[in-house]
Design an enzyme around this catalytic site. Structure first.
Site, PDB file in Angstrom:
ATOM      1  N   HIS A   1     -10.080   6.776   3.079  1.00  9.97           N
ATOM      2  CA  HIS A   1      -9.668   5.551   3.761  1.00  9.97           C
ATOM      3  C   HIS A   1      -8.863   4.603   2.877  1.00  9.97           C
ATOM      4  O   HIS A   1      -8.558   3.482   3.274  1.00  9.97           O
ATOM      5  CB  HIS A   1     -10.923   4.822   4.290  1.00  9.97           C
ATOM      6  CG  HIS A   1     -10.676   4.033   5.521  1.00  9.97           C
ATOM      7  ND1 HIS A   1     -10.745   2.661   5.550  1.00  9.97           N
ATOM      8  CD2 HIS A   1     -10.350   4.426   6.784  1.00  9.97           C
ATOM      9  CE1 HIS A   1     -10.484   2.231   6.778  1.00  9.97           C
ATOM     10  NE2 HIS A   1     -10.234   3.284   7.538  1.00  9.97           N
TER      11      HIS A   1
ATOM     12  N   LYS B   1      -5.725   2.791   0.971  1.00 11.42           N
ATOM     13  CA  LYS B   1      -4.331   2.484   1.311  1.00 11.42           C
ATOM     14  C   LYS B   1      -3.687   1.872   0.077  1.00 11.42           C
ATOM     15  O   LYS B   1      -3.628   0.647  -0.071  1.00 11.42           O
ATOM     16  CB  LYS B   1      -4.227   1.505   2.474  1.00 11.42           C
ATOM     17  CG  LYS B   1      -4.826   1.992   3.792  1.00 11.42           C
ATOM     18  CD  LYS B   1      -6.082   1.249   4.126  1.00 11.42           C
ATOM     19  CE  LYS B   1      -6.665   1.711   5.434  1.00 11.42           C
ATOM     20  NZ  LYS B   1      -7.957   1.052   5.720  1.00 11.42           N
TER      21      LYS B   1
ATOM     22  N   ASP C   1       5.768   4.217 -10.381  1.00 10.65           N
ATOM     23  CA  ASP C   1       5.992   4.477 -11.807  1.00 10.65           C
ATOM     24  C   ASP C   1       4.726   4.306 -12.648  1.00 10.65           C
ATOM     25  O   ASP C   1       4.801   4.093 -13.870  1.00 10.65           O
ATOM     26  CB  ASP C   1       7.097   3.569 -12.366  1.00 10.65           C
ATOM     27  CG  ASP C   1       8.464   3.882 -11.764  1.00 10.65           C
ATOM     28  OD1 ASP C   1       8.644   5.012 -11.278  1.00 10.65           O
ATOM     29  OD2 ASP C   1       9.340   2.997 -11.784  1.00 10.65           O
TER      30      ASP C   1
END
Length: 228
Positions: A155, A157, A162
């Site tokens: 779940h 996000k 870089d």
């Protein structure tokens, strides 16, 4: 040595020193986190975001104007999110629950096409819902892994640009989340915040390596559906 030759040598030396200092400053800016008056980059974005043209972000060298009917030249939360993603020069690591936003997919594919190292971790169930962009990323040759557990959702996000810029928050990478939901995203280059996410991505990437689980599967299904 004549006075003229001496002055010429001193002049060349001054130019070389100036160029050397400028090169060192440029290299230092590329290697260290961006720091403004308040220290490393910290930015908060709130959604929903209005729909505007973002074509200039994908094609910054474009000379002809975009003729699409959307508003142009407007800075929005979504355009800022895209700018941060497209600022990647070396790598992009994504850990996203649901990914169906076409423009975000386009940005990831563009970075992959530029030769950047792109890796994606996603949820087992939501990778195959209608509109999911995970299949398009895999077909392009991007390394994708999903949560192997059938009872746990991946779940997270967040994105790592870089390895030094963190993008995270409540935002799912879907059109509904971007255009309709009350969502938040924070972007930071604070090393103390970025490093734990780097560690988490590495841990999950290794934990969900199909090669570590194939010996538990029948030979006929050991490699079915996997893309490393």
């Amino acid at each position: 040595m004549s006075l003229g030759q001496l002055l010429k040598m001193l002049g060349l030396g001054a130019v070389a020193l100036t160029l050397g200092v400028e090169w060192v400053n440029w290299l230092a800016r590329r290697l260290r986190p961006w720091r403004g008056p308040q220290g490393p980059l910290k930015e908060v974005l709130f959604f929903p975001s209005p729909i505007t043209c973002t074509e200039h972000l994908y094609s910054p060298d474009r000379t002809s104007p975009c003729l699409c009917p959307l508003p142009h030249g407007i800075d929005t939360s979504f355009s800022r999110l895209l700018e941060h993603l497209l600022s990647a020069c070396v790598s992009l690591e994504l850990c996203v629950f649901s990914f169906s936003h076409l423009e975000l997919s386009r940005a990831v594919l563009l970075l992959h096409g530029r030769g950047l190292a792109v890796r994606v971790l996603t949820d087992r169930d939501y990778m195959s819902i209608t509109g999911s962009q995970i299949g398009a990323l895999r077909r392009a040759g991007i390394c994708v892994r999903h949560e192997l557990s059938k009872v746990v959702h991946m779940h997270h996000k967040f994105a790592l640009v870089d390895g030094r810029k963190l993008i995270t928050g409540s935002l799912n990478w879907t059109a509904t989340a971007v255009q309709s939901n009350k969502e938040n995203v924070i972007v930071t280059e604070e090393p103390e915040l970025v490093q734990p996410y780097r560690d988490e991505f590495s841990r999950l990437w290794e934990a969900n390596d199909p090669a570590n689980h194939n010996h538990h599967l029948p030979s006929s299904t050991a490699t079915k559906g996997w893309h490393q």
